[in-house]
Structure formats: structure tokens, C-alpha cells
Scaffold this active site. Structure first.
Site, PDB file in Angstrom:
ATOM      1  N   MET A  38      21.789  44.194 -19.532  1.00 44.52           N
ATOM      2  CA  MET A  38      23.115  44.815 -19.624  1.00 44.52           C
ATOM      3  C   MET A  38      23.673  45.023 -18.219  1.00 44.52           C
ATOM      4  O   MET A  38      24.536  45.860 -17.995  1.00 44.52           O
ATOM      5  CB  MET A  38      23.028  46.147 -20.370  1.00 44.52           C
ATOM      6  CG  MET A  38      22.591  45.932 -21.823  1.00 44.52           C
ATOM      7  SD  MET A  38      23.171  47.190 -22.952  1.00 44.52           S
ATOM      8  CE  MET A  38      22.375  48.637 -22.308  1.00 44.52           C
ATOM      9  N   HIS A  97      14.692  44.225 -13.401  1.00 42.39           N
ATOM     10  CA  HIS A  97      15.275  43.015 -13.995  1.00 42.39           C
ATOM     11  C   HIS A  97      14.848  41.778 -13.199  1.00 42.39           C
ATOM     12  O   HIS A  97      14.535  40.728 -13.772  1.00 42.39           O
ATOM     13  CB  HIS A  97      16.806  43.080 -13.961  1.00 42.39           C
ATOM     14  CG  HIS A  97      17.403  44.189 -14.757  1.00 42.39           C
ATOM     15  ND1 HIS A  97      17.994  45.288 -14.179  1.00 42.39           N
ATOM     16  CD2 HIS A  97      17.509  44.375 -16.089  1.00 42.39           C
ATOM     17  CE1 HIS A  97      18.445  46.095 -15.114  1.00 42.39           C
ATOM     18  NE2 HIS A  97      18.152  45.576 -16.293  1.00 42.39           N
TER      19      HIS A  97
HETATM   20  O1  PAF Z   1      17.183  46.327 -22.718  1.00 43.70           O
HETATM   21  C1  PAF Z   1      18.396  46.080 -22.574  1.00 43.70           C
HETATM   22  O2  PAF Z   1      18.939  46.055 -21.475  1.00 43.70           O
HETATM   23  C2  PAF Z   1      19.233  45.804 -23.803  1.00 43.70           C
HETATM   24  O3  PAF Z   1      18.829  46.583 -24.874  1.00 43.70           O
HETATM   25  C3  PAF Z   1      19.269  44.311 -24.187  1.00 43.70           C
HETATM   26  C4  PAF Z   1      17.895  43.815 -24.591  1.00 43.70           C
HETATM   27  C5  PAF Z   1      19.785  43.488 -23.025  1.00 43.70           C
HETATM   28  C6  PAF Z   1      20.206  44.101 -25.375  1.00 43.70           C
HETATM   29  O4  PAF Z   1      21.504  44.491 -25.083  1.00 43.70           O
END
Ligand code: PAF
Length: 289
Positions: free
Chosen positions: A30, A37
Site C-alpha cells: 500500500m 517492503h
Molecule cells: O499488507 C498490506 O500492505 C496490504 O494489506 C496488502 C496485502 C497490500 C493488500 O492491500
């Protein structure tokens, strides 16, 4: 790196990759990207020919309007980080592109969604499942990468893949922590300086809980964690009325996510916590066995 904001562009690039028999790794995000990430992107980079990363703040997984509005959005910076991390495709759709029509699909996951985040965030996991399934269909990945901080989400995605009868390999990746132990999260950037300083107490408490689990039973460890955090401001002099407000701490079987009563009840057990601090909801987890 190619950045696409439309489904047409994305699916054309995926079709090219598929016809060239290239393997695809998907990292759904997100945005507001951090080292956590980037560790997923790094792992995907090692294991796939093509790495696709989605950056989409999914409105239907927010059960709280204010949380959605306050969710950090840093797309330019995200794209620069992804380029540097070696992603091949960044997918940055608008809400209208992802959901041209109102979403009516509702997913059910049984007992794994009836604990922890599930009852506290009604509709959250169904919203996650809708977007993740759509991303799976659009990118057709061989592997999909998710961080273990959202431990329950991983169990939900595993069940979603089962429901879809999909061969996509789910790759859970370990939590990345700041030097002081705080689990990296996009929400951390909303903490005040004072709150950020005290936030590592969450992980410190979880680590002490793991030590206690050698000689205390499950219920005592659980109550100790909740009490230690809830009373932290009474024992320590915190500024501006700062305090931890634990929402839950559960010690659960790492597969079924059902609370355990004795350490021997499960081969693998984890502790999952959600705590409010400074108006920000933080989650973390630790492995016991
Ligand atoms: O973990 C997240 O950032 C969100 O829940 C995801 C998996 C990208 C779905 O929007």
C-alpha cells in the site's frame, strides 16, 4: 522499471513476460515503502525473472475512514525506492481503475478470521482478499511475497489461495525491525518524536514474554504482556499523556491461529499484539515455539 497505472498496460507487460516464459514475483503493497517492503522486493528479485510491485491504498480494507484518510501516501519516493531495489514493474492504479464498479464480493475465512484483527476490523480481511485476488489475476505471479508482521493476513492469503485452487507460492518473509527493535511499518511515520522513542517497548515486552514462556504458563504470560504495556505510563514518566493502550495480545497456534491454553497445545506458537500509541495502531508479533 516500468510504471503502469492502468490494467491494460500491466496485463500487456505480463503477457509479454509469460510468452517469454519468465517467472514473476509479486509484492503487493500500500506504498509508504520502508526497508520491510524492500526486503520483500529483494527476496523476489533473487527468486524471479520479473518483479512486480503494486502500490495501492486499498479503500475497501479500511473499516475506519480516518485511518484511510491518514494513511501515508508517498508515491514519488516509493517509485524511486523500487527503481533502486531493482523492481521491473510498479503498478500504481487509481481506485477507479481497480474498482470500476462497486465491490459486492465478500470472502469468508472461518475460524482464522474470528480472532485478533478479524472481529476488531469487520470487513478488513474480505477487503484484503478482494484486492489481493485481483492483483493475482492481473499479474499471474509464480510467487507472492508478504511480511510476517501481518501474521494473520498471511494465514488469510494462504486460505484464499486454497479457495482459488491456485498454484501461486506464498512466500512469508520475516519482520524487519529498526535498530531499536520497533517493527517497521508505514504507520510509524505518524508517531510523534516522543512516541517513536517509547514505541520499542512493545518488542522489548514481547521478547521478555518469550523468556517468561520458559517457566510461566500461557495465560500468565499473556496477562503480563497486557498489564506491562497498559501500566507502562504509571511506572515511567511519559510526556503529554502518552500511554500504551493494548487492544489485544493473543498467543495462538501458528497454523490455525486459535488461542492456545498450554504451550504443548501447538507445535508452533506465536504471540500477536495490537497496541494504540499516540493515536496510531501498531501491530507486532513474536514466535514462542
Ligand atoms: O499488507 C498490506 O500492505 C496490504 O494489506 C496488502 C496485502 C497490500 C493488500 O492491500
Amino acid at each position: 522499471m516500468n510504471t503502469f497505472s492502468t490494467i491494460a498496460e500491466l496485463t500487456a507487460a505480463i503477457a509479454d513476460a509469460k510468452s517469454a516464459k519468465k517467472s514473476i514475483g509479486l509484492v503487493p503493497t500500500m506504498g509508504a515503502l520502508h526497508e520491510g517492503h524492500l526486503s520483500l522486493v529483494e527476496r523476489a528479485r533473487k527468486e524471479n525473472d520479473i518483479v512486480a510491485v503494486s502500490v495501492f491504498v486499498n479503500p475497501i480494507q479500511f473499516n475506519n475512514k480516518e485511518d484511510l484518510e491518514k494513511y501515508p501516501r508517498t508515491v514519488e519516493n516509493d517509485l524511486a525506492l523500487l527503481e533502486k531495489a531493482g523492481a521491473d514493474i510498479a503498478f500504481t492504479p487509481s481506485v477507479e481503475e481497480m474498482y470500476p464498479e462497486p465491490v459486492t464480493t465478500v470472502y469468508h475465512f472461518g475460524p482464522i478470521e474470528e480472532v485478533m484483527e478479524g472481529p476488531r476490523r469487520p470487513g478488513h480481511f474480505s477487503g484484503v482478499a478482494v484486492v489481493v485476488r485481483r492483483l493475482f489475476e492481473l499479474t499471474q505471479p509464480d510467487r507472492a511475497y508478504f511480511g510476517e508482521k501481518d501474521f494473520q493476513q498471511i494465514a488469510i492469503i494462504r486460505d484464499l489461495l486454497r479457495q482459488m485452487n491456485s498454484k501461486i507460492e506464498l512466500v512469508p518473509c520475516p519482520i524487519v525491525r529498526a535498530d531499536d527493535g520497533l517493527a517497521l511499518s508505514s504507520r510509524n511515520m505518524r508517531l510523534s518524536k516522543e512516541a517513536r522513542e517509547v514505541a520499542p517497548t512493545i518488542y522489548e515486552t514481547l521478547q521478555q514474554a518469550v523468556e517468561m514462556s520458559e517457566y510461566e504458563d500461557v495465560e500468565d504470560v499473556k496477562l503480563w504482556v497486557l498489564d506491562t504495556l497498559a501500566s507502562f505510563h504509571e511506572v515511567n514518566d511519559l510526556p503529554n499523556g502518552l500511554r500504551f493502550e493494548p487492544e489485544y495480545f493473543e498467543i495462538v497456534n501458528d497454523t490455525t491461529l486459535q488461542p492456545i491454553e498450554k504451550w504443548d497445545d501447538a507445535q508452533g506458537s506465536v504471540g500477536c499484539i495490537a497496541v494504540w500509541l499516540d493515536g496510531v495502531r501498531l501491530i507486532d508479533m513474536v514466535r514462542f515455539r
